[in-house]
Scaffold this motif. Structure first.
Motif, short mmCIF file in Angstrom:
data_model
loop_
_atom_site.label_atom_id
_atom_site.label_comp_id
_atom_site.label_asym_id
_atom_site.label_seq_id
_atom_site.Cartn_x
_atom_site.Cartn_y
_atom_site.Cartn_z
N HIS A 227 0.85 -1.20 0.00
CA HIS A 227 0.00 0.00 0.00
C HIS A 227 0.88 1.25 0.00
O HIS A 227 2.06 1.20 0.36
CB HIS A 227 -0.88 0.04 1.25
CG HIS A 227 -1.98 -0.97 1.25
ND1 HIS A 227 -1.75 -2.31 1.51
CD2 HIS A 227 -3.31 -0.84 1.01
CE1 HIS A 227 -2.91 -2.96 1.43
NE2 HIS A 227 -3.86 -2.09 1.12
N THR B 288 -5.50 10.82 -2.50
CA THR B 288 -6.64 9.92 -2.67
C THR B 288 -6.46 8.75 -1.70
O THR B 288 -5.33 8.38 -1.37
CB THR B 288 -6.75 9.38 -4.11
OG1 THR B 288 -5.71 8.42 -4.29
CG2 THR B 288 -6.64 10.47 -5.15
N ASP C 15 -7.02 5.75 -2.36
CA ASP C 15 -6.83 4.49 -3.08
C ASP C 15 -5.60 3.76 -2.60
O ASP C 15 -4.49 4.30 -2.64
CB ASP C 15 -6.69 4.74 -4.60
CG ASP C 15 -7.91 5.49 -5.13
OD1 ASP C 15 -8.97 5.39 -4.47
OD2 ASP C 15 -7.79 6.15 -6.18
N ASN C 16 -5.80 2.55 -2.16
CA ASN C 16 -4.69 1.67 -1.77
C ASN C 16 -3.72 2.36 -0.78
O ASN C 16 -2.51 2.15 -0.86
CB ASN C 16 -3.93 1.25 -3.04
CG ASN C 16 -3.18 -0.04 -2.82
OD1 ASN C 16 -3.67 -0.93 -2.12
ND2 ASN C 16 -1.98 -0.14 -3.36
N THR C 17 -4.26 3.17 0.11
CA THR C 17 -3.41 3.97 0.99
C THR C 17 -3.82 3.81 2.46
O THR C 17 -5.01 3.77 2.77
CB THR C 17 -3.50 5.46 0.59
OG1 THR C 17 -3.08 5.59 -0.76
CG2 THR C 17 -2.65 6.35 1.47
N GLN D 229 -8.82 2.91 7.51
CA GLN D 229 -7.61 3.25 6.74
C GLN D 229 -6.75 4.26 7.49
O GLN D 229 -5.71 4.69 7.00
CB GLN D 229 -8.00 3.89 5.40
CG GLN D 229 -8.28 2.91 4.29
CD GLN D 229 -8.70 3.66 3.03
OE1 GLN D 229 -9.79 4.24 2.99
NE2 GLN D 229 -7.86 3.67 2.03
#
Ligand SMILES: Cc1cc2nc3c(=O)[nH]c(=O)nc-3n(C[C@H](O)[C@H](O)[C@H](O)COP(=O)(O)OP(=O)(O)OC[C@H]3O[C@@H](n4cnc5c(N)ncnc54)[C@H](O)[C@@H]3O)c2cc1C
Ligand code: FES
Length: 294
Positions: free
Chosen positions: A113, A214, A216-218, A245
């Motif tokens: 990530h 963003t 996304d995938n973080t 997240q």
């Protein structure tokens, strides 16, 4: 676990001391007992109970990623009895440590990530261990973005290391961004002239507003003064980050560090957390469920 009895203090020698600011020093420690050295393992986000005999004990985050067996670094701000006593110690002096304690950051879960590390002031200390770990195992992580808020240049911790990342981080797929508060600060102003997209005046939230972030995938990881969390979390959730997240590390008054004394308990009947044992790293989801955690 490091030693058979997790409450047993271990002797450590101070092998180097660096003065980082007028109130913070970086201590390089080495365990003195060769039998313990091989068993001493720590993860980013874990902490130690550090004691000076005859003075007392204080919880302190380990601020580097483990490389040399039996060695570690602590960044300590002098604020009271114990930390003032530690600041008076020199190279070759000894102090005592228990631990490592706490859950630490889920470095395994965060593999593959992008990492967004957001710190204010001394909050950069535990996040530096995350950064160092991710740099050590660089291919396991995606883009690393560090957002660091300081009052002024002279209060910036790990200055040389971070200015190098500010200038050359792109080679390592690291974006290092700096926010500073003092409008008369010429050194930070120069950094802002050098890269206006990477250094700006204001609070650390200014960096979030200015960047294109963003979820996304973080995974986002936050540490700083208590007031910072609410505002940073608001910016992140507005950009679509979910409560799981977002990771944050919390500070509470502690005594035992291992879930026995109850000093650090937070929450109510729905959700009770021992900050020392269940934390100090929590998700924002934990904070939403646990009264008084954030
Ligand atoms: C998990 C964790 C990680 C930490 N990591 C670090 C770190 O990496 N570096 C670092 O420098 N610090 C860190 N701290 C903070 C550090 O443990 C505290 O600042 C600690 O209190 C210092 O001990 P002291 O004896 O020097 O100061 P203290 O004498 O405890 O005084 C500290 C401050 O608290 C006030 N205070 C004292 N007693 C009370 C009380 N009963 N209630 C409310 N306020 C009081 C004092 O006036 C002073 O401002 C961490 C804390 C935790 C819980
Ligand atoms: S510090 Fe004793 S229970 Fe957490």
């Amino acid at each position: 676990m490091t030693v058979k009895n997790p409450l047993t203090p271990m002797e450590a020698e101070i092998i180097r001391v660096e003065e980082m600011t007028s109130i913070e020093k970086l201590f390089y420690l080495k365990l003195t007992d060769p039998q313990i050295i091989g068993e001493f393992h720590y993860n980013p986000g874990q902490f130690l109970e550090v004691s000076v005999p005859g003075v007392g004990e204080a919880p302190i985050s380990i601020c580097d990623a483990q490389r040399e067996p039996g060695q570690l670094q602590l960044c300590i701000r002098k604020v009271g009895r114990v930390t003032n006593a530690i600041h008076r110690l020199k190279e070759g002096d000894r102090l005592w440590i228990r631990g490592p304690y706490g859950n630490g950051f889920p470095m395994k879960l965060m593999e593959n990530h992008n990492l967004l590390l957001i710190a204010g002031g001394l909050g950069i200390a535990p996040l530096r261990s995350v950064l160092q770990h991710a740099l050590l195992y660089r291919t396991n992580y995606g883009l690393i973005t560090v957002m660091y808020g300081v009052r002024c240049y002279s209060m910036m911790l790990f200055r040389e290391e971070f200015i190098r990342l500010f200038r050359e981080g792109d080679k390592l797929n690291v974006k290092f961004l700096l926010a500073y508060e003092d409008e008369s600060d010429t050194k930070c102003y120069q950094l802002a002239c050098e890269r206006s997209d990477r250094c700006m005046r204001g609070l650390v939230t200014r960096l979030i507003e200015a960047a294109t972030i963003t979820p996304d995938n973080t995974y986002a990881v936050i540490c700083g003064p208590p007031v910072m969390y609410k505002f940073v979390v608001r910016e992140l959730t507005q950009r679509g980050f979910t409560p799981t997240q977002i990771y944050m590390t919390m500070e509470r008054r502690m005594k035992c560090g291992v879930g026995k004394c109850g000093h650090c308990i937070t929450g109510s009947s729905n959700s009770i957390k021992y900050v020392c044992k269940d934390g100090p790293v929590f998700t924002y989801w934990d904070a939403l469920k646990t009264k008084g955690l954030m």
